[in-house]
Structure formats: C-alpha cells, structure tokens
Write a protein that holds these residues in place. Structure first.
Motif, short mmCIF file in Angstrom:
data_model
loop_
_atom_site.label_atom_id
_atom_site.label_comp_id
_atom_site.label_asym_id
_atom_site.label_seq_id
_atom_site.Cartn_x
_atom_site.Cartn_y
_atom_site.Cartn_z
N VAL A 173 0.86 -1.18 0.00
CA VAL A 173 0.00 0.00 0.00
C VAL A 173 0.90 1.23 0.00
CG1 VAL A 173 -1.99 -1.05 1.11
CG2 VAL A 173 -0.19 -0.08 2.53
N GLN A 174 0.46 2.25 -0.73
CA GLN A 174 1.19 3.52 -0.77
C GLN A 174 0.30 4.61 -0.19
OE1 GLN A 174 2.09 5.33 -4.62
NE2 GLN A 174 4.06 6.02 -3.83
N ILE A 175 0.82 5.35 0.77
CA ILE A 175 0.07 6.44 1.40
C ILE A 175 -0.06 7.58 0.40
CG2 ILE A 175 -0.10 7.96 3.39
CD1 ILE A 175 -0.12 4.97 4.05
N LEU A 176 -1.29 8.07 0.21
CA LEU A 176 -1.54 9.12 -0.77
C LEU A 176 -1.70 10.50 -0.14
CD1 LEU A 176 -4.09 7.26 -3.08
CD2 LEU A 176 -1.61 7.41 -3.34
N THR A 177 -2.15 10.56 1.13
CA THR A 177 -2.40 11.85 1.78
C THR A 177 -1.76 11.86 3.17
OG1 THR A 177 -4.51 11.08 2.72
CG2 THR A 177 -4.59 12.13 0.57
#
Length: 255
Positions: A173-177
């Motif tokens: 998972v990649q953090i977007l905010t």
C-alpha cells in the motif's frame, strides 16, 4: 481453531468456537453469544477473528469489558486471556499448533511466483524451457510467456479472483495523503494492521485467494473506491483506493 469458554462463578456454561470472522456478544437474541443479564448491554462486545488472530472490541457498553481484570476498548487476544462481562467470564483458548502450518503454507505461496517470474524474460531462448518442465507450477504456464504483461496479468488475476490454491504476487500500500504521503508498506505478513487505535483500525490479510481487508475498530467502516464496506472481509484488487482514519492509500500488486 480458537474458542471461548463461557463460565459463571466457576461453572462452565458452554464452549464457543470462533468459526466466524465476526462474533457479537450481548444481551440481545441476535448476538452469536447471548448473555441474558441486566449488567450486559444489548450489543456489549465483538470479537473479530482473522486467520490465527482475534481482536476484542467493547461496543460502547454501559458497564465496560475487562480482560485479565483491566478495562479495554480494543484488545488483541492472547492464549488464556480471561474476558469479563458483568459476572460472566469468557476464557480465550488459542489453537497454537494451527499457526505453524499456516505460516509454512504462506511461505510456499510467496516462493512460487518468484520462480515463475523469470520465464517471460527467457522466452526468446526455447532451450531454457525444458529445464522448467518437470516443475508442476511451470507445466501449467507454457502458453503464457507470450509477453511479460500477459504473465503479470495472469498472476494478478489469481490474486484477485479468489481461485483456491492459486499463488499470488506480493502487494503493498502507498500512502496518498497526510504527513506520510508517498511512503510504501509491503504486505509481506499474513496480517497487517492499519489505522489509528481508538479512531479506526482495519487489517489486511494475505490469503491463498488474495488480499482482504476487514474492519476491526471504530464507528465508521473503511471506504474502498468511494464505497463503505461492511463487517465482512472485502477482497482487494490492484489499484484499489482505501480511506482509513482520514488517510487515503492505494493498494497495488508488486510486479
């Protein structure tokens, strides 16, 4: 399979296997574990079981929930923990031997894609294929190495379509905010916990059928691609956007 032993003043009333992902405890008849006592709230507590781990959450009960004599809001259950609800006790018994085979099986699932991945790169050299033929995983894929994207797509499909026993690729998972935007977290464990304790928590589990997200704690359920999920485990697909505890993150299959 883990279980609960329900007792009152030292006398065992019943044993309850934790054979569902979500088991409610309370005074109402709709609860999986009904305790008819005025000290027990209608929906007093909940146990969420993911693979070999069980999470206990107090559902805002009037008189609270204790574990080993201490009040809790959310608690990861350990073998022999004693849950107290009113005058009733529920002893948590974990089936420890089930843990090792599950871990071994997951390791096997990780290794299989690693062996299959180099095949598209060697497609111009037919002589390299016979050495792969004796292996069972390679025998099922001779027709796929037409292109690298096709091989990747086939493996991703196995991870997201829920076919029993199919290997799947690793995901992240990649953090977007938020302050951690851009950070990536590899989902290499059988169970990964995400969120903020006391606000909203969910777990992502890695299974033979793919990756699944399940709500564990919080009044609001996680949102996937703009839609709120329910109490059941939700399968994750490549590039799904998860909203959890005020943070957006993208789930993706690693290539």
């Amino acid at each position: 399979m883990a279980k609960l032993i329900l007792s009152l003043e030292g006398s065992v009333i019943r044993e309850v296997p934790l054979d569902k992902e979500r088991i409610m405890i309370g005074r109402k008849p709709s609860n999986e574990i009904q305790i008819e006592n005025l000290a027990v709230s209608g929906e007093h507590a909940c146990i969420v079981t993911i693979l070999n781990d069980s999470f206990l959450e107090d559902m805002g009960s009037t008189n609270g929930t204790l574990v080993n004599g201490n009040p809790i809001k959310k608690h990861i259950l350990q073998n022999n923990d004693v849950i107290e609800i009113g005058k009733y006790k529920l002893k948590y018994i974990a089936e420890a031997p089930a843990h090792a085979p599950a871990e071994d099986f997951e390791k096997t699932m990780i290794l299989r894609p690693a062996k299959a991945a180099p095949k598209p790169a060697t497609e111009p050299a037919p002589a390299a294929k016979p050495s792969m033929a004796p292996a069972a995983p390679a025998a099922a894929k001779p027709a796929q190495p037409a292109s690298a994207p096709a091989a990747v797509a086939a493996t991703v499909a196995a991870a997201t379509t829920g076919k029993p026993g199919e290997p799947h690729m690793l995901a992240a998972v990649q953090i977007l905010t938020g302050p951690s935007a851009g950070r990536e977290l590899d989902l290499v464990k059988n169970l990964t916990t995400l969120g903020k304790p006391g606000l909203q928590v969910a777990v992502i589990t890695r299974r033979p059928q793919g990756y699944f997200i399940t709500h564990v704690e919080g009044a609001k359920f996680p949102i996937i691609n703009g839609k709120m999920i329910d109490a059941q485990a939700q399968p994750l697909h490549d590039h799904d956007v998860i909203e959890l505890a005020g943070v957006k993150m993208e789930f993706f299959i690693k290539k």
